[in-house]
Design a protein around this motif. Structure first.
Motif, mmCIF file in Angstrom:
data_model
loop_
_atom_site.group_PDB
_atom_site.id
_atom_site.type_symbol
_atom_site.label_atom_id
_atom_site.label_comp_id
_atom_site.label_asym_id
_atom_site.label_seq_id
_atom_site.Cartn_x
_atom_site.Cartn_y
_atom_site.Cartn_z
ATOM 1 N N ALA A 56 0.835 -1.205 0.000
ATOM 2 C CA ALA A 56 0.000 0.000 0.000
ATOM 3 C C ALA A 56 0.871 1.256 0.000
ATOM 4 C CB ALA A 56 -0.937 -0.014 1.206
ATOM 5 N N TRP A 57 1.902 1.260 0.831
ATOM 6 C CA TRP A 57 2.822 2.416 0.896
ATOM 7 C C TRP A 57 3.570 2.589 -0.420
ATOM 8 C CZ3 TRP A 57 8.398 2.077 1.177
ATOM 9 C CH2 TRP A 57 9.040 3.304 1.415
ATOM 10 N N ILE A 58 4.032 1.481 -0.990
ATOM 11 C CA ILE A 58 4.793 1.527 -2.235
ATOM 12 C C ILE A 58 3.952 2.126 -3.360
ATOM 13 C CG2 ILE A 58 5.853 0.107 -4.045
ATOM 14 C CD1 ILE A 58 6.690 -1.851 -1.814
ATOM 15 N N GLU A 59 2.722 1.613 -3.511
ATOM 16 C CA GLU A 59 1.903 2.043 -4.636
ATOM 17 C C GLU A 59 1.314 3.437 -4.433
ATOM 18 O OE1 GLU A 59 0.580 -2.233 -6.528
ATOM 19 O OE2 GLU A 59 -0.853 -1.205 -5.209
ATOM 20 N N ALA A 60 0.979 3.766 -3.206
ATOM 21 C CA ALA A 60 0.403 5.089 -2.943
ATOM 22 C C ALA A 60 1.396 6.200 -3.225
ATOM 23 C CB ALA A 60 -0.091 5.167 -1.508
ATOM 24 N N ARG A 61 2.672 5.927 -2.963
ATOM 25 C CA ARG A 61 3.696 6.972 -3.104
ATOM 26 C C ARG A 61 4.627 6.724 -4.295
ATOM 27 N NH1 ARG A 61 6.239 8.582 2.609
ATOM 28 N NH2 ARG A 61 7.174 10.098 1.176
ATOM 29 N N GLN A 62 4.281 5.711 -5.099
ATOM 30 C CA GLN A 62 5.085 5.388 -6.277
ATOM 31 C C GLN A 62 6.559 5.185 -5.903
ATOM 32 O OE1 GLN A 62 4.177 5.007 -9.989
ATOM 33 N NE2 GLN A 62 2.711 4.183 -8.523
ATOM 34 N N ILE A 63 6.758 4.340 -4.903
ATOM 35 C CA ILE A 63 8.102 4.043 -4.413
ATOM 36 C C ILE A 63 8.781 3.070 -5.382
ATOM 37 C CG2 ILE A 63 9.434 3.067 -2.504
ATOM 38 C CD1 ILE A 63 7.974 5.689 -1.822
ATOM 39 N N PRO A 64 9.976 3.380 -5.857
ATOM 40 C CA PRO A 64 10.658 2.454 -6.769
ATOM 41 C C PRO A 64 11.214 1.233 -6.037
ATOM 42 C CG PRO A 64 12.059 4.339 -6.329
ATOM 43 C CD PRO A 64 10.740 4.630 -5.670
ATOM 44 N N VAL A 65 11.215 0.117 -6.720
ATOM 45 C CA VAL A 65 11.793 -1.128 -6.214
ATOM 46 C C VAL A 65 13.050 -1.408 -7.023
ATOM 47 C CG1 VAL A 65 11.460 -3.614 -5.900
ATOM 48 C CG2 VAL A 65 9.553 -2.021 -5.501
ATOM 49 N N LEU A 66 14.181 -1.534 -6.361
ATOM 50 C CA LEU A 66 15.472 -1.767 -7.011
ATOM 51 C C LEU A 66 15.929 -3.192 -6.730
ATOM 52 C CD1 LEU A 66 17.265 1.527 -5.873
ATOM 53 C CD2 LEU A 66 15.666 1.209 -7.761
ATOM 54 N N MET A 67 16.202 -3.958 -7.776
ATOM 55 C CA MET A 67 16.622 -5.344 -7.606
ATOM 56 C C MET A 67 18.006 -5.576 -8.209
ATOM 57 S SD MET A 67 13.181 -7.626 -8.323
ATOM 58 C CE MET A 67 13.205 -7.337 -10.102
ATOM 59 N N ALA A 68 18.759 -6.459 -7.560
ATOM 60 C CA ALA A 68 20.070 -6.854 -8.062
ATOM 61 C C ALA A 68 20.312 -8.308 -7.698
ATOM 62 C CB ALA A 68 21.171 -5.966 -7.476
ATOM 63 N N GLY A 69 21.296 -8.911 -8.344
ATOM 64 C CA GLY A 69 21.652 -10.287 -8.032
ATOM 65 C C GLY A 69 21.284 -11.241 -9.158
ATOM 66 N N MET A 70 21.202 -12.526 -8.828
ATOM 67 C CA MET A 70 20.951 -13.563 -9.828
ATOM 68 C C MET A 70 19.555 -13.477 -10.433
ATOM 69 S SD MET A 70 23.621 -15.291 -10.454
ATOM 70 C CE MET A 70 22.971 -16.751 -11.273
ATOM 71 N N ILE A 71 18.684 -12.663 -9.865
ATOM 72 C CA ILE A 71 17.359 -12.457 -10.437
ATOM 73 C C ILE A 71 17.473 -11.853 -11.836
ATOM 74 C CG2 ILE A 71 17.093 -10.155 -9.409
ATOM 75 C CD1 ILE A 71 14.366 -12.873 -9.962
ATOM 76 N N ARG A 104 1.986 -1.622 -9.038
ATOM 77 C CA ARG A 104 1.694 -0.337 -9.672
ATOM 78 C C ARG A 104 2.699 0.711 -9.196
ATOM 79 N NH1 ARG A 104 -3.382 -2.370 -8.479
ATOM 80 N NH2 ARG A 104 -3.586 -1.064 -6.615
ATOM 81 N N SER A 105 3.939 0.404 -9.425
ATOM 82 C CA SER A 105 5.059 1.262 -9.065
ATOM 83 C C SER A 105 6.258 0.739 -9.848
ATOM 84 C CB SER A 105 5.328 1.206 -7.557
ATOM 85 O OG SER A 105 6.215 2.222 -7.150
ATOM 86 N N PRO A 106 7.236 1.587 -10.192
ATOM 87 C CA PRO A 106 8.351 1.120 -11.033
ATOM 88 C C PRO A 106 9.235 0.078 -10.345
ATOM 89 C CG PRO A 106 8.741 3.362 -10.264
ATOM 90 C CD PRO A 106 7.330 3.035 -9.904
ATOM 91 N N VAL A 107 9.612 -0.933 -11.089
ATOM 92 C CA VAL A 107 10.537 -1.974 -10.629
ATOM 93 C C VAL A 107 11.750 -1.942 -11.550
ATOM 94 C CG1 VAL A 107 10.900 -4.434 -10.217
ATOM 95 C CG2 VAL A 107 8.658 -3.403 -9.747
ATOM 96 N N TRP A 108 12.926 -1.833 -10.959
ATOM 97 C CA TRP A 108 14.165 -1.697 -11.726
ATOM 98 C C TRP A 108 15.107 -2.866 -11.425
ATOM 99 C CZ3 TRP A 108 14.217 2.045 -15.312
ATOM 100 C CH2 TRP A 108 13.369 3.145 -15.135
ATOM 101 N N LEU A 109 15.829 -3.279 -12.439
ATOM 102 C CA LEU A 109 16.743 -4.420 -12.315
ATOM 103 C C LEU A 109 18.133 -4.022 -12.814
ATOM 104 C CD1 LEU A 109 17.214 -7.431 -11.759
ATOM 105 C CD2 LEU A 109 16.267 -7.916 -14.023
ATOM 106 N N ARG A 110 19.145 -4.294 -11.983
ATOM 107 C CA ARG A 110 20.516 -3.942 -12.340
ATOM 108 C C ARG A 110 21.148 -5.008 -13.223
ATOM 109 N NH1 ARG A 110 24.668 -1.412 -12.259
ATOM 110 N NH2 ARG A 110 25.818 -3.319 -12.613
ATOM 111 N N PRO A 111 21.959 -4.583 -14.189
ATOM 112 C CA PRO A 111 22.772 -5.555 -14.925
ATOM 113 C C PRO A 111 23.961 -6.004 -14.066
ATOM 114 C CG PRO A 111 23.271 -3.344 -15.681
ATOM 115 C CD PRO A 111 22.142 -3.209 -14.690
#
Length: 303
Positions: A56-71, A104-111
């Motif tokens: 709820a907090w993530i989507e209400a405030r459009q908090i970005p999600v940053l991912m790294a690793g083997m994903i 419903r918020s941006p999800v980013w993935l690192r190379p």
């Protein structure tokens, strides 16, 4: 800019998430749903379940999600590719790709990072975020990331800034487990506590380098059979011999390097610290989470 984001380290064995508000970690979650335990096509579902308490907090405030690793590997959610070396350190914070998800918020993935030379080809995923953070925490000649696949990185300073030109990988942790669990060296060993002296002897044997590692490893059996090494001490000796081989290679490759930054957690860091001292090197320790979150902070700032 107020730093509010979710940082996710999604490796082979574990999935870790941190909730960052105003630049501070206010909550942390961890599960054993690493990439190798997630069915293809289920990554979105796993992520939504993990983020449910914060969604709820993530989507209400459009908090970005940053991912790294083997994903971000070819075994993960989406292959994010690799940044090619040589590369300025500042570029590690850039290059994230967008990941379509149910959130419903941006999800980013690192190379990852790659050394694209046939004879010395090498790749890393996840450690580059820790490297970015560790460089901001401690100055050192070489940065070491102990683990299943240990990474060694020597940054190069220039008038244009600090560059990463190459790195090396040692499959120390994986080889240790294979030898203990699936080879004759580890068969029939009694349980026992860690043996510091046997560990130190193994380190010294590799630093002396009087035999090749292939010859040296068999001593774990021959010395036990002939009564020179107690069965309960074999695991410690093997660990020392393998970690010692890493340091022997460091001495050969970068003989002028005196200070190492060990980026990791107990108890593994303690073993590497011991080997470092035996090898006559100075060492500083950066906790893995501190390095990771510092690195993610710099990635967020570069979005």
């Amino acid at each position: 800019m107020t730093a509010n984001y979710i940082a996710i380290d999604w490796g082979s064995s574990h999935l870790r998430a941190w909730r960052i508000e105003n630049g501070e970690c206010v909550a942390h979650q961890q599960t054993a749903q690493g990439v190798k335990f997630v069915e293809p096509g289920s990554h979105d579902q796993v992520l939504m379940a993990l983020l449910a308490p914060w969604r709820a907090w993530i989507e209400a405030r459009q908090i970005p999600v940053l991912m790294a690793g083997m994903i971000g590997s070819d075994r993960g959610w989406l292959d994010s590719g690799y940044q090619k070396l040589p590369l300025p350190v500042t570029a590690i914070a850039a290059g994230c790709i967008a990941v379509p998800s149910s959130l419903r918020s941006p999800v980013w993935l690192r190379p990852g990072l790659a050394l694209q030379e046939e004879e010395r080809a090498n790749v890393m995923r996840g450690e580059e975020v820790q490297l970015l953070g560790a460089l901001a925490c401690q100055q050192a000649d070489v940065y070491l990331f102990p683990g299943t696949h240990s990474k060694w990185v020597k940054p190069v300073a220039s008038s244009q800034g600090t560059y990463i030109e190459d790195f090396s990988t040692a499959i120390t942790g994986e080889l240790y487990q294979l030898l203990l669990q699936h080879s004759l060296l580890g068969q029939g060993l009694p349980g026992g506590e860690s043996d510091p002296q046997a560990f130190a002897d193994g380190v010294l044997a590799s630093l002396r380098g009087e035999d090749s590692l292939l010859n040296r490893l068999f001593y774990a059996r021959s010395r036990r059979v002939l009564g020179y090494l107690a069965g309960a001490s074999v695991a410690s000796w093997l660990s020392g011999a393998l970690i010692g081989e890493e340091f022997a290679q460091l001495v050969r490759r970068w003989p002028q390097s005196e200070t190492l930054a060990l980026v990791g957690d107990e108890p593994l860091v303690t073993h590497y610290l011991t080997a470092c001292h035996i090898a006559g090197k100075k060492a500083v320790v950066v906790e893995a989470q501190v390095a990771m979150l510092n690195g993610f902070g710099r990635i967020y700032a570069a979005l």
